[in-house]
Design a protein around this motif. Structure first.
Motif, PDB file in Angstrom:
ATOM      1  N   CYS A 212       3.999   1.780  -6.619  1.00 10.66           N
ATOM      2  CA  CYS A 212       2.775   1.694  -5.827  1.00 10.66           C
ATOM      3  C   CYS A 212       2.014   3.016  -5.874  1.00 10.66           C
ATOM      4  O   CYS A 212       0.784   3.031  -5.996  1.00 10.66           O
ATOM      5  N   GLY A 213       2.734   4.117  -5.784  1.00 10.82           N
ATOM      6  CA  GLY A 213       2.093   5.418  -5.866  1.00 10.82           C
ATOM      7  C   GLY A 213       1.505   5.674  -7.242  1.00 10.82           C
ATOM      8  O   GLY A 213       0.384   6.192  -7.372  1.00 10.82           O
ATOM      9  N   LYS A 214       2.250   5.313  -8.292  1.00 15.55           N
ATOM     10  CA  LYS A 214       1.762   5.492  -9.658  1.00 15.55           C
ATOM     11  C   LYS A 214       0.504   4.670  -9.899  1.00 15.55           C
ATOM     12  O   LYS A 214      -0.465   5.137 -10.525  1.00 15.55           O
TER      13      LYS A 214
ATOM     14  N   HIS B  66      -3.659  -3.967  -6.285  1.00 15.03           N
ATOM     15  CA  HIS B  66      -4.194  -2.729  -5.714  1.00 15.03           C
ATOM     16  C   HIS B  66      -5.681  -2.677  -6.038  1.00 15.03           C
ATOM     17  O   HIS B  66      -6.085  -2.684  -7.201  1.00 15.03           O
TER      18      HIS B  66
ATOM     19  N   LYS C 290       0.820  -1.210   0.000  1.00 20.54           N
ATOM     20  CA  LYS C 290       0.000   0.000   0.000  1.00 20.54           C
ATOM     21  C   LYS C 290       0.857   1.264   0.000  1.00 20.54           C
ATOM     22  O   LYS C 290       0.465   2.290  -0.526  1.00 20.54           O
ATOM     23  N   LYS C 291       2.031   1.165   0.617  1.00 19.63           N
ATOM     24  CA  LYS C 291       2.925   2.319   0.665  1.00 19.63           C
ATOM     25  C   LYS C 291       4.325   1.896   0.257  1.00 19.63           C
ATOM     26  O   LYS C 291       4.814   0.863   0.684  1.00 19.63           O
TER      27      LYS C 291
ATOM     28  N   ASP D 226       8.285   5.145  -7.934  1.00 12.34           N
ATOM     29  CA  ASP D 226       7.288   4.772  -6.931  1.00 12.34           C
ATOM     30  C   ASP D 226       6.122   4.098  -7.645  1.00 12.34           C
ATOM     31  O   ASP D 226       5.099   4.715  -7.949  1.00 12.34           O
TER      32      ASP D 226
ATOM     33  N   ALA E 141      -1.617   3.523  -7.639  1.00 14.55           N
ATOM     34  CA  ALA E 141      -2.728   4.063  -6.840  1.00 14.55           C
ATOM     35  C   ALA E 141      -3.320   5.313  -7.499  1.00 14.55           C
ATOM     36  O   ALA E 141      -4.554   5.465  -7.570  1.00 14.55           O
ATOM     37  N   ASP E 142      -2.470   6.211  -7.985  1.00 19.18           N
ATOM     38  CA  ASP E 142      -2.954   7.421  -8.651  1.00 19.18           C
ATOM     39  C   ASP E 142      -3.731   7.079  -9.921  1.00 19.18           C
ATOM     40  O   ASP E 142      -4.786   7.664 -10.197  1.00 19.18           O
TER      41      ASP E 142
END
Length: 459
Positions: A311-313, A377, A297-298, A309, A315-316
């Motif tokens: 995971c960040g990409k 995700h 998740k992070k 990143d 999620a966005d």
């Protein structure tokens, strides 16, 4: 008439030859040390100083060791400079991708020609000096064969046949890496033949570049084979190698980030480090269930300047396009070793062969246990049974060339995408709504994931 004893100085010819040989050897080491530090202007200055000094001592501009060697050495230094491309780094407005492409096109045409020309010149000098008996002739016989070998190995075998072909290997990446590692083994076997102290700085650079490529390519293969410990070992090997290199390159204590971003740092070596950053990012994504307490998740704070990143990409992207789930799935039956990683089976029920016609070299039972979700995700961080079945069918059809990697189910109004982003890993996107096959945001995201995970665009 008495003559003072110090009027006559008895000169030992052998000692004179020995001293001249030692002087010339030091000059060669100095020249190549500057080259190894990417200080090409200083290297050329050393050549010119040696040439001028030799001419003054002989009293003629036509004599001395460095007259026949001067142009050859200058050409070699220029070739080194053009290859590492350090002079273009000093422009604040340079386009790194454009420079890389221009450099690649230029070197593809000129590098082999320049190497062969310099080699022929060196060998011609050696043949011309074969009748001599002084110390300089001995030096030529010592250094010329090893310089010729160095030029062939570094610029042709390593750079032309391996590094420069990286961007051309989009569709056969694993084959390219495996074949490259075999070539690297052949290159390493030649190091012991280049044992002259005069070219030791050049050989050190060659060894560094060879080990760097070996570690990075091995890490890629290990990641594709889902080797947690082995891929980490190769990544750490490169990290240590790179830091040791930085300590010799920089004449004062500086951070790794500051040195690698410096104007004088060669573009080739920035390419090495960028490749490492992309592999490290890939490693963190693939093994996020093992590395991160919250199962991906992070993403932890990047350990390098440009670590991706993922995971960040993801999620966005999922939030922006309202994706129900974005997952990575591992085809365990394509691995060379038994799968031992963390994940869960994509399907728990029996495979419904009537729902999708396909030709497959594997049985239904074989297929049922072969797919593992290694990253997901979504709302529940899992794929439900309906989505799992559709993704399995879509993937199986895609790898057997029996359908598009896209499917819209009008009965439940769900849309599915799959894309093979690595040798044994594919990306799946699930939308609980209707999406077009060529949706711009979705296809752009899939292309970006493909290019990054397959290392198609390093710079």
């Amino acid at each position: 008439m008495n003559v003072p004893d110090d009027t006559y100085v008895i000169l030992d010819p052998l000692q004179m030859i020995s001293e001249e040989k030692e002087r010339v050897e030091k000059i060669f080491r100095a020249i190549f040390q500057w080259v190894a530090l990417f200080k090409y202007d200083e290297a050329k200055s050393s050549v010119n100083q040696a040439f001028d000094s030799s001419s003054r001592q002989s009293g003629s501009s036509d004599d001395g060791l460095f007259l026949p060697l001067r142009k050859c050495l200058i050409d070699m230094i220029d070739m080194e400079k053009d290859y590492t491309n350090s002079d273009k780094m000093k422009s604040k407005s340079f386009n790194l991708m454009r420079i890389k492409e221009d450099l690649k096109q230029n070197l593809t045409k000129s590098l082999p020609i320049n190497v062969e020309r310099i080699k022929a010149t060196l060998q011609g000098l050696l043949q011309g000096e074969s009748s001599g008996s002084n110390g300089n002739t001995s030096i030529l016989h010592d250094i010329v064969p090893q310089l010729v070998m160095y030029l062939s190995i570094r610029f042709i075998k390593l750079h032309e046949e391996i590094i420069m072909k990286h961007n051309e290997a989009h569709y056969n990446r694993m084959q390219y890496y495996r074949e490259s590692l075999k070539k690297i083994e052949d290159i390493k076997s030649t190091f012991s033949s280049m044992d002259s102290d005069m070219i030791k700085p050049l050989v050190n650079i060659l060894q560094y570049e060879t080990k760097a490529v070996e570690s990075l390519f091995s890490a890629y293969i290990a990641l594709s084979e889902w080797e947690f410990a082995e891929s980490l070992f190769h990544l750490q090997s490169f990290s240590k190698l790179y830091r040791d290199f930085i300590s010799t390159f920089s004449d004062k204590e500086q951070s790794l980030r500051k040195v690698t971003k410096g104007d004088e740092f060669p573009e080739l070596y920035k390419w090495f480090y960028r490749l490492y950053e992309m592999l490290l990012s890939k490693y963190t994504l693939y093994f996020s269930r093992v590395l991160l307490p919250e199962a991906g998740k992070k993403m932890p704070k990047g350990t390098t300047t440009n670590q991706i990143d993922y995971c960040g990409k993801i999620a966005d992207f999922a939030r922006r396009t309202k994706a129900h789930s974005v997952a990575l799935l591992l085809d365990t039956k394509r691995l060379n070793k038994t799968y031992l990683g963390d994940g869960y089976k994509i399907r728990n029920g029996d495979f419904d062969s009537d729902s999708f016609e396909f030709e497959s070299p594997v049985s239904q039972k074989y297929y049922k246990d072969q797919l593992e979700v290694v990253f997901c995700h979504g709302k529940d961080d899992k794929l439900n049974d309906v989505d799992s079945s559709e993704i399995a069918n879509l993937y199986l059809g895609a790898i057997n060339n029996r359908g598009k990697p896209y499917f819209y189910n009008p009965n439940v109004k769900n849309t599915y995408y799959v894309s093979l982003v690595d040798e044994n890993i594919f990306l799946s996107l699930v939308y609980h709504s209707e999406k077009k096959e060529r949706d711009t945001d979705i296809t752009r995201f899939i292309d970006e994931m493909n290019n990054n995970l397959k290392l198609n665009k390093v710079l």
